[in-house]
Design an enzyme around this catalytic site. Structure first.
Site, PDB file in Angstrom:
ATOM      1  N   LYS A 104      62.833  86.829  33.561  1.00  9.11           N
ATOM      2  CA  LYS A 104      62.664  88.197  34.022  1.00  9.11           C
ATOM      3  C   LYS A 104      62.026  88.180  35.410  1.00  9.11           C
ATOM      4  O   LYS A 104      61.048  87.465  35.638  1.00  9.11           O
ATOM      5  CB  LYS A 104      61.778  88.952  33.032  1.00  9.11           C
ATOM      6  CG  LYS A 104      61.722  90.452  33.249  1.00  9.11           C
ATOM      7  CD  LYS A 104      60.858  91.097  32.173  1.00  9.11           C
ATOM      8  CE  LYS A 104      60.734  92.593  32.403  1.00  9.11           C
ATOM      9  NZ  LYS A 104      59.792  93.203  31.434  1.00  9.11           N
ATOM     10  N   HIS A 106      61.043  91.086  37.135  1.00  7.28           N
ATOM     11  CA  HIS A 106      60.303  92.300  37.451  1.00  7.28           C
ATOM     12  C   HIS A 106      59.330  92.586  36.312  1.00  7.28           C
ATOM     13  O   HIS A 106      59.502  92.093  35.198  1.00  7.28           O
ATOM     14  CB  HIS A 106      61.250  93.498  37.635  1.00  7.28           C
ATOM     15  CG  HIS A 106      62.055  93.814  36.406  1.00  7.28           C
ATOM     16  ND1 HIS A 106      63.175  93.106  36.057  1.00  7.28           N
ATOM     17  CD2 HIS A 106      61.866  94.741  35.430  1.00  7.28           C
ATOM     18  CE1 HIS A 106      63.662  93.596  34.926  1.00  7.28           C
ATOM     19  NE2 HIS A 106      62.893  94.584  34.514  1.00  7.28           N
TER      20      HIS A 106
END
Length: 226
Positions: A104, A106
């Site tokens: 991921k 963000h």
């Protein structure tokens, strides 16, 4: 055989997770038995599943470890259920961690879900069943990249006791490749011992016909044991 193992075998049957019949595995093998941990679907089942894993892990490692790691995807609910049960049964806070299939970039960034893994952590990996070892091949380098950590071992629900990539079982192959302990709550030999020609809930799940098919399956695909 310990009572919790007998109970776990019956629990798998009750949850329709362990079945007998004709099944085509991902490997292409035609098997007379099949286990699908994706069929644990409600709160009671997941709570009990976590308890069986916690009991088995405690029997192997006591409370001297820090993290339960559940590889995505089926290992995620197993890992969460296990740490909850471990606290309830033994009063020890064990952290839960898992990997994302894609990192991921963000918010909470990174490759891990749950707890970070740090230097000095002692880790137990949990999975449903291991037939090829592919998920460990993917997650082992992720875990080791987090720091100076020790993987104590792997705990799965069922040791199918069949050949992996070579003549030995997938669990034995993983042990030789990575150097950590590999265990199962129950083996298929224990399942047969508990259910063969014995009535359970009004049915005989492994009768002579099913047993002969299991024997033929192992004659072809049974793992070489040390």
């Amino acid at each position: 055989m310990e009572d919790y193992k007998k109970e776990f075998i019956e629990f798998m049957v009750d949850c329709d997770v362990l079945k007998f019949g004709d099944f085509i595995l991902k490997s292409g093998r035609k098997s007379p038995f099949f286990m699908n941990a994706g069929l644990y679907i409600d709160g009671y089942q997941l709570k009990k599943l976590g308890e069986y894993y916690a009991i088995a892990i405690h029997g192997q490692y006591g409370t001297d470890f820090d993290v339960v790691f559940g590889p995505a995807y089926k290992g995620i609910p197993i890992g969460v259920a296990t740490v909850c049960a471990f606290y309830e049964l033994y009063g020890k806070e064990i952290r839960y961690s898992s990997n994302r299939k894609e990192a991921k970039d963000h918010g909470e960034t990174g490759i891990l879900l749950g707890s970070p893994i740090k230097d000095g952590d002692r880790i137990v990996i949990v999975e449903d069943v291991t037939t090829s070892g592919k998920s460990i091949e993917e997650t082992y380098p992720i875990i080791k990249a987090q720091g100076d950590v020790q993987i104590l071992g792997l705990m799965v629900s069922l040791n199918r006791m069949e050949k992996g990539k070579g003549e030995k079982s997938a669990l034995e192959e993983l042990k030789e490749t990575y150097g950590f302990d590999t265990n199962a709550i129950v083996t298929m030999a224990e399942v047969i011992e508990h259910l063969y020609n014995k009535e359970y809930n009004g049915k005989i799940l492994i009768d002579d016909e099913i047993k002969s098919r299991i024997d033929a399956y192992y004659a072809q695909y049974g793992a070489k044991c040390n």
